[in-house]
Design an enzyme around this catalytic site. Structure first.
Site, PDB file in Angstrom:
ATOM      1  N   GLY A 271       8.439  13.643 -11.876  1.00  0.00           N
ATOM      2  CA  GLY A 271       8.289  14.925 -12.548  1.00  0.00           C
ATOM      3  C   GLY A 271       6.932  15.541 -12.284  1.00  0.00           C
ATOM      4  O   GLY A 271       6.211  15.123 -11.380  1.00  0.00           O
TER       5      GLY A 271
ATOM      6  N   THR B 202       5.487   7.886  -3.816  1.00  0.00           N
ATOM      7  CA  THR B 202       5.595   9.342  -3.661  1.00  0.00           C
ATOM      8  C   THR B 202       4.635   9.893  -2.616  1.00  0.00           C
ATOM      9  O   THR B 202       3.625   9.261  -2.289  1.00  0.00           O
ATOM     10  CB  THR B 202       5.316  10.044  -5.004  1.00  0.00           C
ATOM     11  OG1 THR B 202       5.623  11.424  -4.893  1.00  0.00           O
ATOM     12  CG2 THR B 202       3.856   9.894  -5.402  1.00  0.00           C
TER      13      THR B 202
ATOM     14  N   THR C 133       9.576  12.102  -6.105  1.00  0.00           N
ATOM     15  CA  THR C 133       9.196  10.699  -6.158  1.00  0.00           C
ATOM     16  C   THR C 133      10.431   9.807  -6.015  1.00  0.00           C
ATOM     17  O   THR C 133      11.536  10.226  -6.329  1.00  0.00           O
ATOM     18  CB  THR C 133       8.525  10.421  -7.512  1.00  0.00           C
ATOM     19  OG1 THR C 133       7.477  11.356  -7.691  1.00  0.00           O
ATOM     20  CG2 THR C 133       7.970   9.028  -7.600  1.00  0.00           C
TER      21      THR C 133
END
Length: 356
Positions: free
Chosen positions: A272, A238, A220
């Site tokens: 993440g 992203t 991202t």
């Protein structure tokens, strides 16, 4: 008045800076900005010197775009767009033109943006033809009564707003396609046909492909900015995860999970394993610790990323910024592409875990 006098005194005693650059009035703030370009197993020696230089240059250029807006008294929201536009056009990063492919052989893009002054927010998920998803997210925030749009409806809105539409093949990169083929092979799934309009197949460096798989597991991009009006904003964009299936959506377009901004506390952009960031509402959780428990920004970031997220077996990181100009980043992976700058200060670009 005291703040003004302190700023003047600092300016007079600091070589290389003018009083005009450091002094500020009672009604203004110093701008600041912090950026990430994804987290993962990013280790020294794994990248060629040339590729490392490319990433550092790209992050420095992103800072420069943000600085140009903020130093010209532009808004934090405008700085977010300017920075992420460049990252969405850079195939080094998993957003926009560098986005990974789904199991169906598509690039499905997500983005969100939030204004800390008003708590207004906009987000989009699963778009395939909008060149700059971050601008579509802002249009949702500014020009609709909704917060999140997805898929074909989001793209219809993008056309109505006059945003740039590109053919799906515009997002194609060979290394992302090869990564998708590799992932589907490991899962025992069929390889889809190459997208219409994609260039002819080309070879890839499989060593580089393996590095990409480790480094860009969480690819991202995101920004938090503070403008001279004292307002913060955060934005994230992203392509998701390689070979994702069934219309999967991660944390990036979810306000409170991947993006959050509130002038009462802080702004956060995350990168993440999205499923864990959603469960923990990572972005808003960091800000709540600052606002409600009085933690410093760094302490709040570390508590959430290093302790709470790890306790769930989640991995990744965040960048964060307060209206007072306090900057923090925290990540529980070996590395994260990141950069920061405050008005009157030096730019910092870092990649590995042992860099400041």
């Amino acid at each position: 008045m005291l703040r003004y006098l302190i700023a003047v005194a600092l300016a007079a005693s600091t070589l290389g800076h003018t009083t005009a650059a450091l002094a500020q009035t009672e009604d203004s703030a110093n701008w600041a900005i912090v950026i990430h370009g994804g987290a993962g197993v990013i280790e020294r020696g794994a990248m060629t010197p040339e590729r490392e230089a490319e990433y550092r240059a790209a992050m420095a250029a992103a800072l420069a775009r943000g600085e140009a807006v903020l130093d010209g008294d532009g808004s934090a929201l405008d700085a977010i767009e300017a920075v992420i536009h460049g990252l969405e056009d850079d195939p080094l990063f998993n957003s926009g033109r560098g986005a990974v492919f789904t199991a169906a052989g598509r690039n499905e893009l997500d983005a969100s943006i939030m204004d800390g002054a008003t708590l207004n927010a906009g987000a989009v998920a699963g778009v395939t033809q909008v060149r700059h998803p971050i601008s579509l997210a802002r249009a949702v925030m500014d020009n609709s009564r909704h917060v999140m749009l997805q898929g074909e409806g989001a793209e219809t809105f993008a056309r109505e707003q006059g945003l740039e539409i590109v053919p799906p093949a515009w997002f194609f990169t060979e290394r992302r396609w090869a990564a998708m083929e590799q992932a589907l092979g490991a899962l025992g799934l069929d390889i889809p046909a190459r997208p219409e309009g994609a260039p002819a197949a080309a070879g890839v460096d499989h060593g580089e492909l393996e590095r990409d798989a480790r480094e860009h597991r969480f690819g991202t991009v995101g920004v938090v900015a503070l403008d001279r009006a004292g307002n913060i904003a955060a934005g994230t964009s992203t392509g998701g995860t390689t070979a994702k299936r069934w219309g999967r959506v991660g944390d990036s377009p979810i306000i409170g999970a991947g993006t959050y901004a509130n002038n009462a506390s802080c702004g956060v952009s995350a990168t993440g394993t999205g499923e864990y960031f959603i469960r923990l509402t990572v972005a808003s959780r960091v800000c709540a610790l600052v606002e409600l428990q009085g933690l410093s920004l760094q302490a709040a970031a570390d508590q959430v990323i290093m302790d709470e997220l790890r306790a769930l077996d989640g991995d990744g990181g965040i960048v964060a910024l307060t209206p007072a100009g306090e900057i923090a980043w925290s990540f529980n992976t070996p590395g994260m592409y990141r950069a920061r700058q405050s008005e009157g200060g030096e730019a910092v670009v870092a990649i590995y875990g042992d860099e400041d």
